[in-house]
Design a protein around this motif. Sequence first.
Motif, PDB file in Angstrom:
ATOM      1  N   SER A  17      24.342  31.471 -15.416  1.00 53.47           N
ATOM      2  CA  SER A  17      23.490  31.486 -16.454  1.00 53.47           C
ATOM      3  C   SER A  17      23.777  32.387 -17.685  1.00 53.47           C
ATOM      4  O   SER A  17      22.957  32.747 -18.332  1.00 53.47           O
ATOM      5  CB  SER A  17      22.096  32.087 -15.764  1.00 53.47           C
ATOM      6  OG  SER A  17      22.484  33.567 -15.373  1.00 53.47           O
ATOM      7  N   LYS A  18      25.034  32.600 -17.894  1.00 55.96           N
ATOM      8  CA  LYS A  18      25.684  33.213 -18.766  1.00 55.96           C
ATOM      9  C   LYS A  18      25.221  32.429 -20.164  1.00 55.96           C
ATOM     10  O   LYS A  18      25.229  31.522 -20.361  1.00 55.96           O
ATOM     11  CB  LYS A  18      27.139  33.241 -18.774  1.00 55.96           C
ATOM     12  CG  LYS A  18      27.746  34.280 -19.907  1.00 55.96           C
ATOM     13  CD  LYS A  18      27.287  35.561 -19.803  1.00 55.96           C
ATOM     14  CE  LYS A  18      27.444  36.286 -18.629  1.00 55.96           C
ATOM     15  NZ  LYS A  18      26.855  37.461 -18.904  1.00 55.96           N
ATOM     16  N   LYS A  19      24.783  33.402 -21.211  1.00 62.92           N
ATOM     17  CA  LYS A  19      24.623  32.992 -22.442  1.00 62.92           C
ATOM     18  C   LYS A  19      25.854  32.844 -23.368  1.00 62.92           C
ATOM     19  O   LYS A  19      26.382  33.713 -23.839  1.00 62.92           O
ATOM     20  CB  LYS A  19      23.372  33.958 -23.159  1.00 62.92           C
ATOM     21  CG  LYS A  19      23.006  33.184 -24.399  1.00 62.92           C
ATOM     22  CD  LYS A  19      21.760  34.271 -24.977  1.00 62.92           C
ATOM     23  CE  LYS A  19      21.358  33.875 -26.368  1.00 62.92           C
ATOM     24  NZ  LYS A  19      20.291  34.701 -26.810  1.00 62.92           N
ATOM     25  N   ALA A  20      26.113  31.441 -23.790  1.00 66.36           N
ATOM     26  CA  ALA A  20      27.573  31.196 -24.246  1.00 66.36           C
ATOM     27  C   ALA A  20      27.646  29.884 -25.179  1.00 66.36           C
ATOM     28  O   ALA A  20      26.807  29.243 -24.949  1.00 66.36           O
ATOM     29  CB  ALA A  20      28.690  31.325 -23.142  1.00 66.36           C
ATOM     30  N   ASP A  21      28.416  30.029 -26.188  1.00 67.27           N
ATOM     31  CA  ASP A  21      28.734  28.729 -26.580  1.00 67.27           C
ATOM     32  C   ASP A  21      30.130  28.304 -26.234  1.00 67.27           C
ATOM     33  O   ASP A  21      31.098  28.824 -26.365  1.00 67.27           O
ATOM     34  CB  ASP A  21      28.882  28.969 -28.214  1.00 67.27           C
ATOM     35  CG  ASP A  21      27.366  29.136 -28.917  1.00 67.27           C
ATOM     36  OD1 ASP A  21      26.537  28.656 -28.371  1.00 67.27           O
ATOM     37  OD2 ASP A  21      27.385  29.569 -30.161  1.00 67.27           O
ATOM     38  N   ILE A  64      26.942  23.567 -25.403  1.00 71.66           N
ATOM     39  CA  ILE A  64      27.937  22.940 -25.285  1.00 71.66           C
ATOM     40  C   ILE A  64      28.527  21.758 -26.392  1.00 71.66           C
ATOM     41  O   ILE A  64      27.777  21.307 -26.899  1.00 71.66           O
ATOM     42  CB  ILE A  64      28.154  21.990 -23.932  1.00 71.66           C
ATOM     43  CG1 ILE A  64      28.030  22.848 -22.790  1.00 71.66           C
ATOM     44  CG2 ILE A  64      29.785  21.546 -23.767  1.00 71.66           C
ATOM     45  CD1 ILE A  64      28.750  23.782 -22.280  1.00 71.66           C
ATOM     46  N   ALA A  65      29.779  22.008 -26.731  1.00 74.08           N
ATOM     47  CA  ALA A  65      30.286  21.239 -27.685  1.00 74.08           C
ATOM     48  C   ALA A  65      31.645  20.571 -27.512  1.00 74.08           C
ATOM     49  O   ALA A  65      32.473  20.926 -26.525  1.00 74.08           O
ATOM     50  CB  ALA A  65      30.790  21.839 -29.288  1.00 74.08           C
ATOM     51  N   ALA A  66      32.159  19.353 -27.813  1.00 76.80           N
ATOM     52  CA  ALA A  66      33.369  18.787 -27.417  1.00 76.80           C
ATOM     53  C   ALA A  66      34.096  18.170 -28.660  1.00 76.80           C
ATOM     54  O   ALA A  66      33.465  17.538 -29.536  1.00 76.80           O
ATOM     55  CB  ALA A  66      33.031  18.013 -26.297  1.00 76.80           C
ATOM     56  N   VAL A  67      35.352  18.248 -28.646  1.00 81.83           N
ATOM     57  CA  VAL A  67      36.190  17.234 -29.573  1.00 81.83           C
ATOM     58  C   VAL A  67      37.496  16.837 -28.732  1.00 81.83           C
ATOM     59  O   VAL A  67      38.099  17.612 -28.027  1.00 81.83           O
ATOM     60  CB  VAL A  67      37.003  18.126 -30.725  1.00 81.83           C
ATOM     61  CG1 VAL A  67      37.557  19.362 -30.209  1.00 81.83           C
ATOM     62  CG2 VAL A  67      37.611  17.336 -31.772  1.00 81.83           C
ATOM     63  N   GLN A 112      28.430  18.360 -31.180  1.00 88.32           N
ATOM     64  CA  GLN A 112      28.179  19.604 -31.634  1.00 88.32           C
ATOM     65  C   GLN A 112      27.336  20.426 -30.715  1.00 88.32           C
ATOM     66  O   GLN A 112      26.692  19.862 -30.031  1.00 88.32           O
ATOM     67  CB  GLN A 112      27.889  19.834 -33.085  1.00 88.32           C
ATOM     68  CG  GLN A 112      28.734  18.646 -33.895  1.00 88.32           C
ATOM     69  CD  GLN A 112      30.244  19.372 -34.174  1.00 88.32           C
ATOM     70  OE1 GLN A 112      30.402  20.564 -33.770  1.00 88.32           O
ATOM     71  NE2 GLN A 112      30.892  18.638 -34.938  1.00 88.32           N
ATOM     72  N   PHE A 113      27.130  21.891 -31.002  1.00 87.35           N
ATOM     73  CA  PHE A 113      26.630  22.466 -30.346  1.00 87.35           C
ATOM     74  C   PHE A 113      24.934  22.321 -30.401  1.00 87.35           C
ATOM     75  O   PHE A 113      24.275  22.272 -29.514  1.00 87.35           O
ATOM     76  CB  PHE A 113      26.581  24.196 -30.629  1.00 87.35           C
ATOM     77  CG  PHE A 113      27.987  24.530 -30.310  1.00 87.35           C
ATOM     78  CD1 PHE A 113      28.481  24.588 -28.856  1.00 87.35           C
ATOM     79  CD2 PHE A 113      28.831  25.349 -30.979  1.00 87.35           C
ATOM     80  CE1 PHE A 113      29.684  25.244 -28.284  1.00 87.35           C
ATOM     81  CE2 PHE A 113      30.028  25.860 -30.675  1.00 87.35           C
ATOM     82  CZ  PHE A 113      30.340  25.857 -29.236  1.00 87.35           C
ATOM     83  N   GLY A 170      25.499  24.758 -34.977  1.00 90.10           N
ATOM     84  CA  GLY A 170      24.754  25.195 -33.979  1.00 90.10           C
ATOM     85  C   GLY A 170      25.212  26.645 -33.274  1.00 90.10           C
ATOM     86  O   GLY A 170      24.773  27.024 -32.425  1.00 90.10           O
ATOM     87  N   ALA A 171      26.542  27.162 -33.705  1.00 94.59           N
ATOM     88  CA  ALA A 171      27.084  28.221 -33.212  1.00 94.59           C
ATOM     89  C   ALA A 171      26.225  29.398 -33.575  1.00 94.59           C
ATOM     90  O   ALA A 171      25.699  29.692 -34.370  1.00 94.59           O
ATOM     91  CB  ALA A 171      28.661  28.470 -33.607  1.00 94.59           C
ATOM     92  N   ARG A 172      26.321  30.351 -32.479  1.00 90.94           N
ATOM     93  CA  ARG A 172      25.753  31.730 -32.597  1.00 90.94           C
ATOM     94  C   ARG A 172      26.487  32.746 -32.655  1.00 90.94           C
ATOM     95  O   ARG A 172      27.447  32.954 -32.260  1.00 90.94           O
ATOM     96  CB  ARG A 172      24.623  31.691 -31.297  1.00 90.94           C
ATOM     97  CG  ARG A 172      23.556  30.533 -31.202  1.00 90.94           C
ATOM     98  CD  ARG A 172      22.742  30.522 -29.890  1.00 90.94           C
ATOM     99  NE  ARG A 172      23.696  30.047 -28.917  1.00 90.94           N
ATOM    100  CZ  ARG A 172      23.366  29.983 -27.587  1.00 90.94           C
ATOM    101  NH1 ARG A 172      22.380  30.225 -27.126  1.00 90.94           N
ATOM    102  NH2 ARG A 172      24.337  29.541 -26.539  1.00 90.94           N
ATOM    103  N   ASP A 173      25.916  33.913 -33.131  1.00 92.74           N
ATOM    104  CA  ASP A 173      26.417  34.988 -33.425  1.00 92.74           C
ATOM    105  C   ASP A 173      26.534  35.940 -32.430  1.00 92.74           C
ATOM    106  O   ASP A 173      27.482  36.801 -32.070  1.00 92.74           O
ATOM    107  CB  ASP A 173      26.178  35.658 -34.849  1.00 92.74           C
ATOM    108  CG  ASP A 173      26.514  34.807 -35.923  1.00 92.74           C
ATOM    109  OD1 ASP A 173      27.459  34.409 -36.071  1.00 92.74           O
ATOM    110  OD2 ASP A 173      25.908  35.128 -37.133  1.00 92.74           O
ATOM    111  N   ASP A 174      25.343  35.915 -31.655  1.00 91.01           N
ATOM    112  CA  ASP A 174      25.135  36.983 -30.764  1.00 91.01           C
ATOM    113  C   ASP A 174      25.358  36.531 -29.099  1.00 91.01           C
ATOM    114  O   ASP A 174      24.759  36.787 -28.138  1.00 91.01           O
ATOM    115  CB  ASP A 174      23.664  37.400 -30.827  1.00 91.01           C
ATOM    116  CG  ASP A 174      22.630  36.130 -30.531  1.00 91.01           C
ATOM    117  OD1 ASP A 174      23.077  35.086 -30.691  1.00 91.01           O
ATOM    118  OD2 ASP A 174      21.393  36.285 -30.461  1.00 91.01           O
TER     119      ASP A 174
END
Length: 423
Positions: free
Chosen positions: A22-26, A65-68, A79-80, A123-127
């Motif tokens: 459940s980790k909050k991550a990008d 989640i994002a993917a390239v 994208q996120f 959609g990337a987050r700073d926190d």
Amino acid sequence: MWMKTLLILCFVAGALCANKCSKKADIAFVIDSSSSIWPPNFDTQVHFLYDVLDAFDISPSKTQIAAVSYSDVIKPDFQFNSYKTKNDVLNAIQNIVFTKGSATRTYEALRYMNNKIFTSKNGARDDVIKIAIVMTDGETNPGSVDYISLEKARKRTLEEAKRARDNGIYVFAIGVGGRVMDEELYGIASEAGAVMKVPTYGEFKTDQLQEMLEKKTCEVGETTTLRPPAQAEQCYKHTADVIFAIDQSDSIGKKNFNIELDFVNDLVQSFNVASDETRIGALVFSTTATRFLELRDGVDKEYVKNTIHSVQWGRGSTFIGKAFKKMREGFSPAKGGRPSLVPQIAVLITDGQAFDHDTAEIETKALKQQGITIFVIGTMEAKKSQMVKYASSEDNVFYVNSPQALRGISDEVSTRMCKAQQS
């Protein structure tokens, strides 16, 4: 081996070893889509990603989640902020198209990740924790797309990976098969522990590997402090006496010996070298051990680096005990050492097992009794059980499969050495 790794990760991660993460991550996936991958293996790779992501709590408020994918073309998959639900993300993973490109432009994929994926627009987050997982079955190859040499292309890959790390992104590198270049893989990853290698795509089907990646990714947020770009410079605030012992035995070879020297100079770069700051000493060892730089003389960074760079490869067997004895003598006041006044650090780099293991144990015991902190860095045929006995703690032991991979752990070793300076 995988089971042992899982047990260690579970011990470190504690409650994170639950069934779901459940980790909050990008988290961004950078996926090799070059023609060197057999189509069924690409499908296996995609199915592996699907299974891994199924362990995460995916939503705009939790994990995004994002993917390239990359080959001769860079293909943004999503994208996120492209999808809001876990099901949509999993469907998008299944729909990733195999481009079968003739090149492996890893540098362009990483550049796209840096410039586009990890941006607020997408959609990337700073926190939140920022993680990249780079997958490849080979090494960077510009093909006929970019008119640059292989060497320059590989350099660009490492530069873009460093830019990601400097921006606070924790980077995993997953290599598949025998064509993977260790130097590049370790150069991409944030640390040696973030490198994962498997011999075949069939290995992706094992539950152990999937679980290892899930737990390691979840672990990042709890156990890893993402280093800011200036982390290494913090060593400038602390003083120490540091002596390097460099293996020059027959088995290391001239080319790898020069790689060792470059690695040592990378570590030297992180210190403020001066008579009243950090002093550097160095020796080479094989059948005999010779100090070629005393602490009293290692008080100017450029002089130290030039002296180390000019050392010639020798011949002989691996007598590590003799190296430790020469280091112990080198820390004395007569040689410029400052015992009890500053931390004293011994760093031994070797590619093999000690011919004089009993002597090595006696000498390392004497060093530890004098309050000297010992780091041991091994490669190739170095024996982990010996390395652990010599070092001050298991945290001070580093191992890479080949000398070419030493560069990939220089930041991590510097950081550990910096902490030893503060003790």
